[in-house]
Design an enzyme around this catalytic site. Structure first.
Site, short mmCIF file in Angstrom:
data_model
loop_
_atom_site.label_atom_id
_atom_site.label_comp_id
_atom_site.label_asym_id
_atom_site.label_seq_id
_atom_site.Cartn_x
_atom_site.Cartn_y
_atom_site.Cartn_z
N LYS A 90 10.20 -1.61 0.15
CA LYS A 90 11.04 -2.27 -0.86
C LYS A 90 10.34 -2.12 -2.20
O LYS A 90 9.36 -2.80 -2.50
CB LYS A 90 11.23 -3.76 -0.56
N GLU B 64 -2.70 -5.87 -2.02
CA GLU B 64 -3.30 -5.31 -3.24
C GLU B 64 -2.74 -6.14 -4.39
O GLU B 64 -1.57 -5.99 -4.74
CB GLU B 64 -2.89 -3.85 -3.42
N CYS C 83 -3.38 -2.67 -12.86
CA CYS C 83 -4.17 -3.73 -12.22
C CYS C 83 -5.67 -3.54 -12.45
O CYS C 83 -6.44 -4.49 -12.33
CB CYS C 83 -3.85 -3.81 -10.75
N GLU D 161 -4.39 -12.78 -15.77
CA GLU D 161 -3.91 -11.41 -15.96
C GLU D 161 -2.82 -11.41 -17.04
O GLU D 161 -1.82 -12.12 -16.92
CB GLU D 161 -3.34 -10.92 -14.63
#
Ligand code: NAD
Length: 495
Positions: free
Chosen positions: A174, A249, A283, A383
């Site tokens: 997905k 992850e 990331c 982040e």
């Protein structure tokens, strides 16, 4: 615009049975595809196709899988221009980035796993007990459910699909509902190369509907997820309900440590490229530069000058260095974090604004350089996932290592120094899945990518990825043919 079939199930495109879904170009805000999202019923159909394809695919030899994957590489080469053009428009990437990084990286990864399919490793078979031959079987798990993010749509699809199918699993991916187009093309290229229908399926839909259904599905053996730590936590909790194997992850907040004997020019260039690649929606992007005090001012000055040279523009223009953020909503999040840092007393040395002269429908944001933030502030700890570099000073090596480790994340880091003892220490003591020395960002198919701490666990890329996508079975065969075995003494006293 005509409706596009955004599902790929059993080797054929389908419309999907859920809510209308529009795919938008981040650089202009224009709708580039409309279709319907996947529902639980579509996920059921995709999992059924993958389940049906599994016995035959798992029964192929490693050599047969390898041959098909090499053929897939050839199809990807033929379609490289199309893949780059679609990735560029759908993910808002400058065409140079898509052509020089995303597409070649994906093709190289496919070639790596085509070779690696023939090299599943284990301990040597031997008579460890003296009375038995022990051997290892490395077996595929079955149907893998994978969920990927929007920042590197093609590469993330590849990182999920390749080790899974090379090891004999089948898969339902997905992709992010924002960027499904190249995942669909990647799966279609596999079919064109001869990979049987049903081995690779793609369901496009929103996370709480299609993603949730995939994670919950009883016929899915494992979930591999790349995305934010917040959603990763939910995925792990849902997967726990059916005791599925999970590979996560997640987010990152990479430190970039510059010691006072570093090559300053190399460090400044590395920081700007490492912070701004993919508009910082990476990331592993360099987000927190810690610079030893004697170099601090000069480092900030050079980074500011280099940021001034970065050109924002239309993604199809080869002169464009930096494209837009993925959506205007995401830009609001990035600018909100910069505004809060400014309000809290940090200095915005460059950027911190929506640029003029870019397409007004696009989600552009200027390269942004911040100093004067505190270590415990949001802009240093959380982040941002935007083109924002925060620079902070340090005095001692101990302090640098402690600051580098002082966030919840642990995906990647870099250390800059010409002293091998300092870089060795940094590589040993920084808690991250990857530590670069005198560079920041490069990845290679042969080496693993994965996190420590809240950045998740498990490895993408490299032969280590097979540890996620295989079960290790120990087969222990008696070689004595004795009915009375010595260890039976624990039950039947010596006869
Ligand atoms: P996200 O977590 O919002 O979404 C990731 C995927 O999860 C999408 O496909 C989304 O539709 C799906 N999803 C959302 N809610 C779900 C639910 N309840 N159940 C199942 N699936 C659900 O992340 P994003 O915004 O797409 O991507 C950015 C994030 O990804 C950043 O945090 C970034 O650091 C991370 N990322 C990590 C790596 C890595 O290798 N560690 C690589 C790329 C991106």
């Amino acid at each position: 615009m005509s409706q596009q079939e955004l599902q790929y199930i059993g080797g054929a495109r389908r419309l999907g049975s859920g809510e209308p879904l529009s795919v938008t170009a981040p650089a202009t805000g224009e709708v580039i595809a409309t279709g319907k999202g996947a529902t639980a019923a579509d996920v059921d159909a995709a999992v059924a196709a993958a389940k049906a394809a599994f016995p035959e695919w798992a029964g192929t030899t490693p050599g047969e899988r390898s041959d098909l994957m090499h053929a897939w590489v050839r199809v990807l080469h033929e379609r490289a221009d199309e893949l780059a053009a679609v990735e560029s428009v759908n993910a808002g990437k400058p065409i140079r980035l898509a052509q020089e990084f995303d597409v070649p990286g994906t093709i190289d990864n496919t070639a790596f796993f085509a070779g690696a399919a023939r090299h599943l490793e284990g301990k040597s078979a031997a008579e460890y007990s003296g009375d038995h031959t022990s051997s290892i079987r490395r077996e595929p798990l079955g149907v893998i459910g994978s969920i990927s993010p929007w920042n590197y749509p093609l590469q993330m699809a590849a990182w999920k699909i390749l080790p899974a199918v090379a090891a004999g699993n089948t898969i339902v991916l997905k992709p992010s509902e924002l960027t499904p187009l190249t995942s669909l093309l990647f799966a279609e290229a596999a079919t064109a190369a001869g990979v049987p229908a049903g081995v690779i399926n793609v369901v496009t839909g929103v996370g709480p509907v299609a993603g949730q259904a995939l994670v919950e599905h009883p016929d899915v053996a494992m979930v591999s997820f790349t995305g934010s730590t917040v959603v990763g936590r939910q995925v792990a909790a849902t997967a726990a309900g059916s005791v599925k194997r999970v590979h996560l992850e997640l987010g990152g907040k990479a430190p970039f440590v510059v010691f006072d004997d570093a090559d300053l020019e190399a460090a400044a260039r590395g920081a700007v490229a490492g912070a701004l690649i993919n508009v910082g929606q990476d990331c592993t992007a360099a987000t927190r530069a810690y610079v030893q005090r004697p170099l601090f001012d000069e480092f900030v000055g050079r980074v500011a000058d280099l940021m001034d040279r970065v050109t924002l523009g239309p993604v199809e223009d080869p002169e464009t260095d930096m494209g837009p953020l993925i959506t205007r909503k995401h830009r609001d999040k990035v600018s909100g974090m910069v505004d809060r840092a400014r309000d809290a007393g940090a200095k915005v040395v460059r950027g911190g604004r929506i640029p003029e002269h870019t397409h007004e429908g696009g989600a552009y944001y200027e390269p942004t350089l911040i100093t004067g933030a505190t270590q415990d502030s949001e802009i240093v700890q959380q982040e941002v996932f935007g083109p924002v570099l925060v620079v902070l000073p340090f005095d001692t090596d101990d302090e640098a290592i402690a600051l580098a480790n002082d966030t919840a994340y642990g995906l990647a880091a870099s250390a800059w120094s010409t002293n091998v003892y300092r870089t060795q220490r940094a590589s040993r003591e920084i808690q991250a899945g990857c530590v670069w020395i005198n560079d920041h960002i490069p990845i290679i198919s042969e080496m693993p990518h994965g996190g420590y701490k809240a950045s998740g666990f498990g490895k993408d890329m490299s032969a280590y990825a097979f540890d996620e996508y295989t079960n290790i079975k120990h087969v222990m065969s008696d070689i004595t043919a004795a009915a009375h075995k010595p260890w039976h003494d624990v039950i039947f006293r010596a006869e």
